[in-house]
Design a protein around this motif. Structure first.
Motif, mmCIF file in Angstrom:
data_model
loop_
_atom_site.group_PDB
_atom_site.id
_atom_site.type_symbol
_atom_site.label_atom_id
_atom_site.label_comp_id
_atom_site.label_asym_id
_atom_site.label_seq_id
_atom_site.Cartn_x
_atom_site.Cartn_y
_atom_site.Cartn_z
ATOM 1 N N PHE A 180 0.831 -1.203 0.000
ATOM 2 C CA PHE A 180 0.000 0.000 0.000
ATOM 3 C C PHE A 180 0.867 1.255 0.000
ATOM 4 O O PHE A 180 1.991 1.260 0.517
ATOM 5 N N HIS A 181 0.313 2.328 -0.538
ATOM 6 C CA HIS A 181 1.043 3.588 -0.678
ATOM 7 C C HIS A 181 1.339 4.191 0.694
ATOM 8 O O HIS A 181 0.521 4.119 1.613
ATOM 9 N N SER A 221 -1.238 6.466 2.217
ATOM 10 C CA SER A 221 -2.560 5.907 2.530
ATOM 11 C C SER A 221 -2.664 5.760 4.049
ATOM 12 O O SER A 221 -1.849 5.071 4.667
ATOM 13 N N ASN A 278 -9.059 -1.301 1.065
ATOM 14 C CA ASN A 278 -7.746 -0.733 0.750
ATOM 15 C C ASN A 278 -7.071 -1.488 -0.394
ATOM 16 O O ASN A 278 -6.380 -0.883 -1.226
ATOM 17 N N HIS A 281 -6.054 0.192 -3.923
ATOM 18 C CA HIS A 281 -4.655 0.105 -4.345
ATOM 19 C C HIS A 281 -4.573 -0.074 -5.857
ATOM 20 O O HIS A 281 -3.708 0.537 -6.525
#
Length: 209
Positions: free
Chosen positions: A102-103, A106, A200, A204
């Motif tokens: 995940f970024h 985030s 999430n 993504h």
């Protein structure tokens, strides 16, 4: 007799402790956490036995309308205590695999991250830029396509019991206040333990360039 899926009893107990710490209302069976605790060993054994044998099928989620500040209502889907524990088992196994992908920017529904951290980063960046872009994703939890979510999930795990139970949770019906059961062809209930992680994962891929 060996079980088809290797899930430890300790993992189920750890999942129970997390669910208990989070609290929460009863689901469609009207069983509270306090009532679940009255037959704790029996209840936990039942969850473990069904999960590890492949015979666990989630009950419907209870629809609970929550007023929104902007008007209207948001529908939460409240799972039973047993189902929250089962979902937590999968979340505990799946989250460490997904999290690294995940970024870094985030912040929603992620371990060790919070809205306060997001605001702090935004405040710092306001010194570097003289503009802010704000947008909102409308009905995220309600509009996730099950087929696309499962494709994304299979990119990150080949664990058969995780894939099996996530798919069953996605398909579990929602029970209205009058007892009517409504099938769900899209979305993952806002209020479910596993739902934020799945949301999430979906984001993504949907938001990646």
């Amino acid at each position: 007799m060996a079980k088809p899926f290797e899930i430890s009893k300790q993992l189920v107990f750890e999942a129970y402790k997390r669910v208990k710490a989070n609290g929460g209302a009863a689901g469609v069976d009207n069983e509270s956490l306090a009532e679940f605790d009255q037959s704790l060993r029996k209840n936990l054994y039942r969850i473990w036995n069904r999960l590890s044998s492949g015979s666990y099928f989630p009950p419907p989620v209870r629809a609970v309308p929550i007023p929104k500040k902007s008007g209207g209502v948001r529908i939460l889907g409240v799972p039973t205590v047993s189902d929250r524990i089962a979902q937590m088992v999968v979340k505990m196994c799946l989250e460490p695999t997904l999290e690294p992908h995940f970024h870094e920017d985030s912040y929603g529904y992620r371990p060790g991250k919070s809205a306060h951290q997001a605001l702090e980063v935004t405040r710092r960046r306001c010194w570097w830029h003289d503009w802010v872009l704000e947008f909102d994703i409308r009905g995220l939890f309600d509009n996730i396509r099950h087929d696309l979510l499962m494709i994304a999930l299979k990119r990150h795990t080949e664990n058969k019991w995780i894939l099996l139970y996530v798919e069953r949770w996605l398909k579990a019906p929602m029970q209205e206040a009058d007892g009517e059961l409504k099938a769900r062809e899209m979305g993952t209930p806002q209020g479910g333990v596993i739902s934020p992680l799945l949301a999430n994962l979906f984001l993504h891929y949907e938001l990646s360039p």
